[in-house]
Motif scaffolding. Structure first.
Motif, PDB file in Angstrom:
ATOM      1  N   LEU A 100       0.836  -1.199   0.000  1.00  0.00           N
ATOM      2  CA  LEU A 100       0.000   0.000   0.000  1.00  0.00           C
ATOM      3  C   LEU A 100       0.874   1.253   0.000  1.00  0.00           C
ATOM      4  O   LEU A 100       1.874   1.326   0.722  1.00  0.00           O
ATOM      5  CB  LEU A 100      -0.923  -0.001   1.210  1.00  0.00           C
ATOM      6  N   SER A 101       0.485   2.233  -0.778  1.00  0.00           N
ATOM      7  CA  SER A 101       1.243   3.478  -0.862  1.00  0.00           C
ATOM      8  C   SER A 101       0.962   4.361   0.344  1.00  0.00           C
ATOM      9  O   SER A 101      -0.031   4.167   1.065  1.00  0.00           O
ATOM     10  CB  SER A 101       0.869   4.227  -2.136  1.00  0.00           C
ATOM     11  N   SER A 102       1.819   5.322   0.560  1.00  0.00           N
ATOM     12  CA  SER A 102       1.610   6.258   1.670  1.00  0.00           C
ATOM     13  C   SER A 102       0.316   7.034   1.484  1.00  0.00           C
ATOM     14  O   SER A 102      -0.384   7.335   2.456  1.00  0.00           O
ATOM     15  CB  SER A 102       2.801   7.211   1.791  1.00  0.00           C
ATOM     16  N   ALA A 103      -0.024   7.337   0.250  1.00  0.00           N
ATOM     17  CA  ALA A 103      -1.272   8.055  -0.008  1.00  0.00           C
ATOM     18  C   ALA A 103      -2.479   7.193   0.349  1.00  0.00           C
ATOM     19  O   ALA A 103      -3.468   7.678   0.924  1.00  0.00           O
ATOM     20  CB  ALA A 103      -1.340   8.484  -1.472  1.00  0.00           C
ATOM     21  N   GLU A 104      -2.414   5.896   0.029  1.00  0.00           N
ATOM     22  CA  GLU A 104      -3.516   4.992   0.352  1.00  0.00           C
ATOM     23  C   GLU A 104      -3.626   4.805   1.863  1.00  0.00           C
ATOM     24  O   GLU A 104      -4.739   4.757   2.413  1.00  0.00           O
ATOM     25  CB  GLU A 104      -3.310   3.643  -0.338  1.00  0.00           C
ATOM     26  N   LEU A 105      -2.489   4.711   2.535  1.00  0.00           N
ATOM     27  CA  LEU A 105      -2.502   4.585   3.998  1.00  0.00           C
ATOM     28  C   LEU A 105      -3.103   5.825   4.638  1.00  0.00           C
ATOM     29  O   LEU A 105      -3.869   5.734   5.608  1.00  0.00           O
ATOM     30  CB  LEU A 105      -1.091   4.338   4.521  1.00  0.00           C
ATOM     31  N   GLU A 106      -2.783   6.975   4.098  1.00  0.00           N
ATOM     32  CA  GLU A 106      -3.354   8.208   4.639  1.00  0.00           C
ATOM     33  C   GLU A 106      -4.856   8.260   4.409  1.00  0.00           C
ATOM     34  O   GLU A 106      -5.615   8.677   5.280  1.00  0.00           O
ATOM     35  CB  GLU A 106      -2.675   9.431   3.950  1.00  0.00           C
ATOM     36  N   ARG A 107      -5.291   7.809   3.230  1.00  0.00           N
ATOM     37  CA  ARG A 107      -6.728   7.778   2.950  1.00  0.00           C
ATOM     38  C   ARG A 107      -7.441   6.833   3.907  1.00  0.00           C
ATOM     39  O   ARG A 107      -8.511   7.159   4.453  1.00  0.00           O
ATOM     40  CB  ARG A 107      -6.978   7.342   1.497  1.00  0.00           C
ATOM     41  N   LEU A 108      -6.870   5.641   4.138  1.00  0.00           N
ATOM     42  CA  LEU A 108      -7.488   4.671   5.031  1.00  0.00           C
ATOM     43  C   LEU A 108      -7.539   5.204   6.462  1.00  0.00           C
ATOM     44  O   LEU A 108      -8.516   4.985   7.191  1.00  0.00           O
ATOM     45  CB  LEU A 108      -6.701   3.348   5.000  1.00  0.00           C
ATOM     46  N   SER A 109      -6.506   5.935   6.845  1.00  0.00           N
ATOM     47  CA  SER A 109      -6.506   6.527   8.185  1.00  0.00           C
ATOM     48  C   SER A 109      -7.574   7.597   8.318  1.00  0.00           C
ATOM     49  O   SER A 109      -8.307   7.643   9.310  1.00  0.00           O
ATOM     50  CB  SER A 109      -5.108   7.106   8.473  1.00  0.00           C
ATOM     51  N   ASP A 110      -7.680   8.450   7.313  1.00  0.00           N
ATOM     52  CA  ASP A 110      -8.686   9.522   7.337  1.00  0.00           C
ATOM     53  C   ASP A 110     -10.113   8.937   7.337  1.00  0.00           C
ATOM     54  O   ASP A 110     -11.029   9.499   7.935  1.00  0.00           O
ATOM     55  CB  ASP A 110      -8.525  10.434   6.118  1.00  0.00           C
ATOM     56  N   ALA A 111     -10.257   7.742   6.728  1.00  0.00           N
ATOM     57  CA  ALA A 111     -11.571   7.108   6.661  1.00  0.00           C
ATOM     58  C   ALA A 111     -11.899   6.338   7.941  1.00  0.00           C
ATOM     59  O   ALA A 111     -13.021   5.834   8.086  1.00  0.00           O
ATOM     60  CB  ALA A 111     -11.631   6.170   5.455  1.00  0.00           C
ATOM     61  N   GLY A 112     -10.937   6.237   8.860  1.00  0.00           N
ATOM     62  CA  GLY A 112     -11.166   5.527  10.121  1.00  0.00           C
ATOM     63  C   GLY A 112     -11.019   4.024   9.993  1.00  0.00           C
ATOM     64  O   GLY A 112     -11.416   3.285  10.902  1.00  0.00           O
ATOM     65  N   ALA A 113     -10.414   3.560   8.876  1.00  0.00           N
ATOM     66  CA  ALA A 113     -10.250   2.113   8.672  1.00  0.00           C
ATOM     67  C   ALA A 113      -9.007   1.569   9.355  1.00  0.00           C
ATOM     68  O   ALA A 113      -8.948   0.402   9.714  1.00  0.00           O
ATOM     69  CB  ALA A 113     -10.201   1.786   7.184  1.00  0.00           C
TER      70      ALA A 113
END
Length: 398
Positions: free
Chosen positions: A384-397
């Motif tokens: 997973l890319s850093s951008a995807e990890l940030e998105r998942l974090s922002d989504a509460g996943a």
């Protein structure tokens, strides 16, 4: 602590989804033996074990979290479940100790996980097991201890049942869960497939209840609380010294004769009241009082020296300070010192048992924060890319 991993389970990956004691202790055991343990924690506060323990500093976590890396995943939402399934797809063992039905509700039931990863071994720990009329009930270690027969026989007979002092129900269940995982690893060598280990708290306690059930079944005997003694087995008790307490176990005939010699009363070994195992059991209270009257005249050091000289099984009733000062603990490295960023170091129990060829070890301290290894594990292992990890974090996943 060491950087080397020569453990018997080196190369085995474990995903630990459990919380509190049973699941994490199973993960601790596997990690000590060399397994790579990835702990999945809920985002935010993480495992409640991080805040458990006595005193100002909650250091229980330092023991149960050792040899683990931490990632966060919200298993209550679809994206969190999806990333957990991807992680489990790369694992040899998955550990969980949620209420039965929870993993099914999250789309992480054995059939689903093993369809993705047929070699997966799933360790499931719960209060009452995955089947049966009580399976859906909430269960903690103390409840399992009560149902399994432990609590009824622990404590003084004139008082309510006692707690042992540690969470023995949870740790027994975790130990049997670990044992099942090791057996399943061996079976997988032949079958190529994983399986499910169903470890119930109450059954794990029941397993160590010796002959409690057949004694009742055959003779109608019901074991009762007996305090510090083992009824009918004498002498075997904790006795008072002038400066503390000391344990003596001299219930064999030859051993009792040596104890009587140490007491300066060798004639006790020929006295009909104490000469045989049965006689000593029948006169247990009288014998304990006689021994206690003698031990009160001695210090612990003096009594220990006499017991060693006469080869009588005996020992001090240890507190932590005694353990840290004892030369035998040091010689066997029973307690190890782990570097710690806040306390400088923390001393704790070492892994057991000792394997001559593949020693268990502590290779990393408990992860400092939930999800501290997200970038490494989700990035390198799952790609997973850093951008995807940030998105998942922002989504509460995560």
């Amino acid at each position: 602590m060491t950087d080397k991993n020569n453990g018997a389970l080196n190369g085995i990956r474990v995903v630990e989804c459990g919380q509190l004691i049973a699941g994490p202790f199973c993960g601790q055991l596997l990690g000590d033996m060399g397994a790579e343990v990835i702990k999945v924690e809920p985002p935010g506060a993480g495992d409640p074990m991080r805040k458990w323990g006595n005193g100002e500093h909650k250091v229980w976590w330092e023991v149960i979290g050792r040899n683990k890396r931490s990632v966060t995943a919200n298993l209550r939402v679809a994206e969190g479940q999806d990333i957990a399934r991807k992680l489990i797809a790369s694992a040899d063992i998955m550990i969980e100790n949620f209420k039965p039905g929870t993993m099914e509700k999250w789309g992480m039931d054995p059939a689903t996980l093993q369809a993705i990863n047929p070699r997966l071994i799933i360790v499931r720990m719960s209060g009452y097991g995955q089947t049966g009329p009580y399976s859906s009930r909430a269960g903690f270690g103390g409840i399992g201890e009560a149902m399994g027969g432990w609590r009824a026989i622990v404590g003084d007979p004139d008082r309510a049942p006692s707690r042992m002092g540690v969470s023995i129900g949870d740790t027994l269940c975790a130990t049997y869960g670990c044992m099942g995982a090791l057996a399943a690893l061996h079976a997988r060598e032949a079958s190529g497939r994983g399986q499910v280990i169903d470890a119930a708290l109450y059954e794990s306690v029941l397993q160590v209840m010796e002959s409690l059930v057949p004694e009742y079944d055959v003779m109608g005997l019901v074991r009762e609380r007996s305090g510090s003694i083992l009824p009918g087995i004498a002498p075997s008790n904790v006795y008072p010294c002038s400066d503390g307490e000391f344990m003596i176990g001299a219930n064999g005939d030859a051993i009792f004769a040596r104890l009587a010699k140490a007491m300066g009363q060798p004639e006790l070994a020929q006295d009909p009241l104490y000469a045989t195992h049965v006689a000593r059991g029948e006169n247990q209270a009288r014998l304990d009082e006689l021994i206690a009257n003698w031990t009160r005249t001695l210090t612990i050091d003096e009594l220990e020296a006499l017991m060693v000289e006469q080869s009588v099984p005996a020992g001090r009733v240890y507190r932590p300070a005694d353990m840290l000062a004892d030369p035998h603990f040091r010689a066997r490295q029973a307690i190890v010192e782990i570097p710690h960023p806040e306390f400088g170091s923390v001393r704790m129990q070492a892994p057991v048992p000792k394997l001559s060829g593949n020693p268990s070890s502590i290779r990393r301290p408990a992860p400092r924060a939930p999800g501290i290894d997200n970038a490494e594990i989700y990035g390198e292992l799952l790609g997973l890319s850093s951008a995807e990890l940030e998105r998942l974090s922002d989504a509460g996943a995560i």
